[in-house]
Write an enzyme that holds these catalytic residues in place. Structure first.
Site, PDB file in Angstrom:
ATOM      1  CG  ASP A 159      -0.257 -14.379  -3.541  1.00 43.13           C
ATOM      2  OD1 ASP A 159      -1.345 -14.756  -3.439  1.00 43.13           O
ATOM      3  OD2 ASP A 159       0.468 -13.004  -3.119  1.00 43.13           O
ATOM      4  CD  GLN A 163      -2.477  -7.859  -6.753  1.00 40.72           C
ATOM      5  OE1 GLN A 163      -2.963  -8.781  -5.240  1.00 40.72           O
ATOM      6  NE2 GLN A 163      -2.375  -8.202  -7.749  1.00 40.72           N
ATOM      7  CE  LYS A 179      -5.586 -11.219  -4.899  1.00 40.11           C
ATOM      8  NZ  LYS A 179      -4.492 -10.467  -4.847  1.00 40.11           N
TER       9      LYS A 179
END
Ligand code: NAD
Length: 293
Positions: A119, A96, A52
């Protein structure tokens, strides 16, 4: 049969996003900034976070990784999230997953400022998505929507079967495809581990989206002639090669591809589009924070 090529598409969209970022910088604006929080030493999580950061770099965006030990106290982690929430130079924050067991992942998601939740997991953003309001969409379904749009796949009135009902793929995918939009306007059936006659549902589908994490689950006899087949699955399967494994999708590609009108390969399909979904969300967050229309 036409391949839905994530590699080609991701490259093209990256170039467009890069150009947009360059345009904003030329106006004298700051760089968009994605921050990732990583807890513990899980190898796969480290790899995801690193990719990312690389993607951001490629597009001319800033990124940072806050890496904490696996035994960080929950209150400490929540305080770190608040710090990022209050940092005006950061547009997007991802934590994460998975986080260690002593940390309540729901609480973590709920602590992220919804305007930085790239997200799309915060309940406020999930609610907005269901209502069809502008928000950050979970990256995988978002990437699939972009793929359907760019390949101009007809969706209105089509019967779509989504296999899997997770919060990050199945549920949001179904929610997006039933909206009165393009892509969308599908009649959606969600199948899951307790579905009876799953193969029968699949055989009636114009669009099959497999997101269950069972390699090769979708076989040729479960797919209608001419169906669009989207394979979300990513499973490491032991193999006699250098790495010791290969990546397998949820669809038995070799037998399903000849029956399908469009199909995604694994790897080289949805996984790459997921990364685009996150980048697009980060840029969208930047525009919100910078007041760009
Ligand atoms: P999950 O384990 O959270 O959910 C799996 C879902 O599949 C569950 O809802 C379950 O009900 C359903 N299921 C399990 N066995 C089934 C069966 N035999 N028949 C019907 N339904 C069944 O998984 P997830 O996080 O949604 O991920 C699914 C797959 O997609 C995994 O392989 C994951 O690695 C992959 N994935 C890929 C991307 C990507 O970018 N390509 C992103 C996220 C997840």
């Amino acid at each position: 049969m036409q391949l839905l090529d994530g590699k080609v598409l991701a490259k093209a969209i990256k170039a467009e996003l890069k150009e947009q970022v360059a345009g904003y910088l030329a106006q004298g604006r700051r760089k968009p900034h994605l921050c990732a929080i990583l807890v513990g030493e899980d190898g796969a999580s480290k790899t995801y976070v690193a990719s990312k950061a690389r993607d951001c770099d490629e597009l001319g965006m800033d990124s940072s990784v806050l890496h904490f030990p696996a035994d960080i106290r929950q209150e400490e982690l929540l305080a770190e999230i608040e710090k990022v929430n209050n940092n005006p130079a950061i547009d997007g924050l991802i934590v994460q997953m998975p986080v260690p067991k002593h940390i309540d992942s729901l609480l973590v998601m709920n602590t992220i400022d919804p305007s930085k939740d790239v997200d799309g997991f915060h309940p406020v953003n999930v609610g907005k998505m269901f209502k069809g309001l502008p928000t950050y969409l979970p990256a995988t379904p978002y990437g699939i929507m972009m793929m359907l749009e760019r390949y101009q796949i007809e969706t209105a009135g089509k019967h779509c079967v989504v296999i899997g009902r997770s919060d990050i793929v199945g549920k949001p995918m179904a929610a997006l495809l039933m909206q009165n939009t393009y892509p969308g306007n599908c009649t959606v059936t969600i199948c899951h581990s307790r579905t009876a006659d799953l193969a029968e549902h699949c055989r009636r589908a114009d669009i099959v989206i497999a997101a269950l994490g069972k390699p090769g689950f979708v076989k040729a006899d479960m797919v209608k002639e001419g169906a669009v087949v989207i394979d979300v699955g990513i499973t490491r399967v032991d193999a006699d090669n250098e790495r010791g494994y290969v990546i397998k999708g949820d669809v038995e590609f070799d037998e399903v591809a000849p029956k399908s009108s469009f199909i995604t390969p694994v790897p080289g399909g949805v996984g790459l589009m997921t990364r685009i979904g996150l980048l697009q969300n980060t840029l969208n967050a930047y525009k919100v924070h910078e007041g760009i229309q």
